[in-house]
Write an enzyme that holds these catalytic residues in place. Structure first.
Site, short mmCIF file in Angstrom:
data_model
loop_
_atom_site.label_atom_id
_atom_site.label_comp_id
_atom_site.label_asym_id
_atom_site.label_seq_id
_atom_site.Cartn_x
_atom_site.Cartn_y
_atom_site.Cartn_z
N SER A 144 13.42 -4.09 26.24
CA SER A 144 13.44 -2.71 26.72
C SER A 144 12.02 -2.16 26.76
O SER A 144 11.16 -2.55 25.94
CB SER A 144 14.30 -1.82 25.80
N TYR A 157 16.74 1.18 17.41
CA TYR A 157 16.78 0.52 18.71
C TYR A 157 15.38 0.10 19.15
O TYR A 157 15.17 -1.04 19.58
CB TYR A 157 17.40 1.44 19.75
#
Length: 269
Positions: A144, A157
């Site tokens: 990501s 995350y």
């Protein structure tokens, strides 16, 4: 060397295949002739997808309903894959949370690490030796843009995706010249279709439509990049901006700005 050509005895593995990028990756791989092993918790959705792909693409599709945040479930899958001919591994499964870590469910935060980090690492270790031995294979890591910087209110995350980003590019250096392709996908906002006003989440409402990428297009771009053995694919304006900000902007400046945005996402959950 190119990626392995579709082979009835080989399988491309896609984790998190029940929705989003994972489902799109499965569809694109099947359209390109690859037989599949689909992995996700929601076996019923996988069964439906498998039936569709078998009929439409005339490929073999196996379903493994597994929770990869459960170490035992991951171990069983790894044991199986280590003994199978795996041509491509798409490490796509992942979850995210928003808000201050101190206010989040500790069990879910731990599960996030087990899924986003441990399962990615374990599955890679399960299939990599056979790929190196055959001098052929491809591993797509879904990291990501969030893994390029510290993000308050998205801490777990962002940290797990930092692992995926770094592991991917480090692994790529190790297998260079051995016939194994490793590509990192670092996407920003991705969705299958524009939601209705009633269905829109807080993320849908806060991120303008022009910054979203379709999961189908992201899947196609990612597999094309893997075929070319490209190091990293960063689809979308927002993900590119986050990558640049994470690489060149002082963290003391960028972290509070990004953290404020993610705090609003947490308030909307």
């Amino acid at each position: 060397m190119a990626l392995p050509a579709p082979n009835p005895s080989a399988r491309a593995v896609v984790t998190g295949a029940s929705s989003g990028i994972g489902m799109a990756l499965a569809c694109v791989l099947a359209d390109r002739g690859h037989s599949l092993i689909l992995v996700a918790r929601r076996g019923q959705i996988l069964d439906s997808l498998a039936a569709e792909l078998r009929q439409r693409c005339r490929v073999q599709v196996e379903v493994r309903a597994a929770d990869l945040s459960d170490p035992e479930g991951t171990r069983r899958l790894c044991d199986e894959l280590a003994g199978r001919e795996i041509s491509i591994l798409c490490n796509n499964a992942g979850i995210a949370t928003f808000g201050p870590v101190a206010e989040l469910d500790p069990d879910y935060e731990r599960a996030q690490v087990l899924l986003n980090v441990n399962a990615v690492h374990d599955l890679t270790l399960a299939v990599l030796p056979q790929m190196v031995e055959r001098r052929a294979g491809g591993i797509l890591m879904v990291g990501s843009a969030a893994g390029n910087m510290p993000i308050p209110n998205n801490a777990t995350y962002a940290a797990t995706k930092a692992f995926v980003n770094t592991f991917s590019e480090s692994l790529r250096g190790e297998v260079s010249g051995q016939g194994v392709h490793v590509t990192l996908l670092a996407p920003g906002p991705v969705r299958t279709q524009t939601p209705s006003a009633e269905e829109a989440s807080i993320v849908d409402k806060m991120v303008p439509d022009f910054l979203w990428h379709s999961s189908q297009r992201v899947a196609e771009m990612s597999l094309d990049a893997l075929s070319r053995n490209k190091m990293r694919v960063v689809p979308g304006t927002l993900s590119k901006a986050m990558s640049i900000a994470g690489g060149y902007t002082p963290r003391a400046i960028v972290a509070p700005i990004v953290g404020t945005f993610y705090a609003k996402l947490g308030e909307g959950e």
